[in-house]
Design a protein around this motif. Structure first.
Motif, PDB file in Angstrom:
ATOM      1  N   ASP A  17      12.064 -64.726 -26.632  1.00 44.67           N
ATOM      2  CA  ASP A  17      11.696 -63.639 -25.711  1.00 44.67           C
ATOM      3  C   ASP A  17      10.599 -62.771 -26.329  1.00 44.67           C
ATOM      4  OD1 ASP A  17      13.549 -64.550 -23.889  1.00 44.67           O
ATOM      5  OD2 ASP A  17      15.048 -63.005 -24.365  1.00 44.67           O
ATOM      6  N   ALA A  20       7.272 -64.721 -26.168  1.00 44.99           N
ATOM      7  CA  ALA A  20       6.729 -64.710 -24.800  1.00 44.99           C
ATOM      8  C   ALA A  20       6.120 -63.347 -24.477  1.00 44.99           C
ATOM      9  CB  ALA A  20       7.815 -65.076 -23.795  1.00 44.99           C
ATOM     10  N   ALA A  21       6.827 -62.277 -24.810  1.00 40.49           N
ATOM     11  CA  ALA A  21       6.325 -60.928 -24.541  1.00 40.49           C
ATOM     12  C   ALA A  21       5.059 -60.650 -25.338  1.00 40.49           C
ATOM     13  CB  ALA A  21       7.406 -59.891 -24.843  1.00 40.49           C
ATOM     14  N   ASP A  22       5.032 -61.074 -26.596  1.00 41.34           N
ATOM     15  CA  ASP A  22       3.856 -60.869 -27.435  1.00 41.34           C
ATOM     16  C   ASP A  22       2.649 -61.595 -26.870  1.00 41.34           C
ATOM     17  OD1 ASP A  22       2.649 -60.042 -30.163  1.00 41.34           O
ATOM     18  OD2 ASP A  22       2.242 -62.198 -30.014  1.00 41.34           O
ATOM     19  N   LEU A  23       2.829 -62.849 -26.491  1.00 43.52           N
ATOM     20  CA  LEU A  23       1.714 -63.628 -25.943  1.00 43.52           C
ATOM     21  C   LEU A  23       1.224 -63.051 -24.621  1.00 43.52           C
ATOM     22  CD1 LEU A  23       3.009 -67.204 -26.803  1.00 43.52           C
ATOM     23  CD2 LEU A  23       1.063 -66.031 -27.868  1.00 43.52           C
ATOM     24  N   ASP A  24       2.135 -62.555 -23.805  1.00 42.99           N
ATOM     25  CA  ASP A  24       1.752 -61.969 -22.518  1.00 42.99           C
ATOM     26  C   ASP A  24       1.071 -60.615 -22.660  1.00 42.99           C
ATOM     27  OD1 ASP A  24       2.589 -64.095 -20.992  1.00 42.99           O
ATOM     28  OD2 ASP A  24       4.523 -63.193 -20.457  1.00 42.99           O
ATOM     29  N   SER A  25       1.437 -59.868 -23.704  1.00 42.92           N
ATOM     30  CA  SER A  25       0.931 -58.501 -23.816  1.00 42.92           C
ATOM     31  C   SER A  25      -0.447 -58.404 -24.455  1.00 42.92           C
ATOM     32  CB  SER A  25       1.920 -57.636 -24.601  1.00 42.92           C
ATOM     33  OG  SER A  25       1.956 -58.047 -25.958  1.00 42.92           O
ATOM     34  N   LYS A  31      -5.522 -67.368 -27.994  1.00 45.81           N
ATOM     35  CA  LYS A  31      -4.159 -67.296 -28.515  1.00 45.81           C
ATOM     36  C   LYS A  31      -3.925 -68.518 -29.405  1.00 45.81           C
ATOM     37  CE  LYS A  31      -2.486 -64.942 -24.395  1.00 45.81           C
ATOM     38  NZ  LYS A  31      -1.520 -64.997 -23.273  1.00 45.81           N
ATOM     39  N   LEU A  59       6.834 -72.998 -23.535  1.00 45.11           N
ATOM     40  CA  LEU A  59       6.521 -71.598 -23.789  1.00 45.11           C
ATOM     41  C   LEU A  59       5.027 -71.425 -24.038  1.00 45.11           C
ATOM     42  CD1 LEU A  59       8.731 -69.188 -25.712  1.00 45.11           C
ATOM     43  CD2 LEU A  59       6.293 -69.146 -26.127  1.00 45.11           C
ATOM     44  N   ALA A  62       3.183 -71.875 -20.664  1.00 46.27           N
ATOM     45  CA  ALA A  62       3.406 -70.776 -19.728  1.00 46.27           C
ATOM     46  C   ALA A  62       2.695 -69.491 -20.144  1.00 46.27           C
ATOM     47  CB  ALA A  62       4.906 -70.511 -19.578  1.00 46.27           C
ATOM     48  N   HIS A  63       2.443 -69.333 -21.436  1.00 46.78           N
ATOM     49  CA  HIS A  63       1.892 -68.072 -21.921  1.00 46.78           C
ATOM     50  C   HIS A  63       0.490 -68.205 -22.499  1.00 46.78           C
ATOM     51  CE1 HIS A  63       5.684 -66.147 -21.034  1.00 46.78           C
ATOM     52  NE2 HIS A  63       6.258 -67.226 -21.544  1.00 46.78           N
ATOM     53  N   GLY A  64      -0.182 -69.323 -22.173  1.00 51.21           N
ATOM     54  CA  GLY A  64      -1.608 -69.460 -22.453  1.00 51.21           C
ATOM     55  C   GLY A  64      -2.029 -69.676 -23.884  1.00 51.21           C
TER      56      GLY A  64
END
Length: 177
Positions: A17, A20-25, A31, A59, A62-64
């Motif tokens: 989690d 995922a949050a780190d990659l999205d933020s 990346k 993962l 989904a998160h680039g």
């Protein structure tokens, strides 16, 4: 945006989690994730890890994530872009424009290289020749090279991003008195 993972421990839901949050933020254009153990590999010592493919592959997709770098097998190997455990965009090899999946690189050929198999469908380039991976990022272009001990370039690949506009920089801080 670089993220280092410890693949010597089992991943918990909390770690995944957080990742995922780190990659999205991040507002960074690129990346790159790096760690020790192999995801995709044709190396003779360890090979691919089904556990990491199933856990990290979706993962990263989904998160680039653009590039995953790791060692463990003592060779240099670069995958085609991968999505859902399948090769994608192979026709662009070796100059990718907006590939639809991350590229995975084993960069362990500087430490006593071992033999490799050349029959893995996911592999775009592989060698057991001693070398290091060199990554250069300039704006919309990422260049990856495998550089041998004499300075010769054994492999070269580029990733180009188009249509991705980074967010504007934050406004300057103001001080009200």
């Amino acid at each position: 945006h670089f993220v280092s993972l410890d693949t010597n421990i089992s991943f918990t839901t909390g770690v995944l989690d957080w990742l995922a949050a780190d990659l999205d933020s991040t507002s960074r254009r690129w990346k790159i994730v790096f760690f020790h153990h192999t995801v995709y590999s044709c190396g003779s010592a360890h090979g691919s890890s089904t556990y990491l493919i199933n856990l990290l592959g979706p993962l990263f997709e989904a998160h680039g994530v653009d590039l995953a770098l790791y060692g463990h097998d003592h060779d240099y190997e670069r995958s085609f872009p991968m999505r859902s455990r399948q090769v994608v965009d192979a026709g662009m090899e070796p100059h990718y424009v907006d590939p639809s999946g991350p590229i995975y690189v084993v960069s362990g050929a500087a430490a006593k290289p071992r033999s490799v198999s050349t029959s893995c469908a996911h592999t775009a380039f592989i060698t057991s020749t001693p070398c290091v991976a060199r990554v250069e990022v300039t704006g919309d272009l990422l260049t990856l090279e495998a550089v041998g001990t004499s300075g010769q370039v054994l492999d070269r690949m580029t990733l180009r991003k188009t249509g991705v506009t980074p967010p504007p920089p934050p406004p300057p801080a103001t001080l009200s008195l």
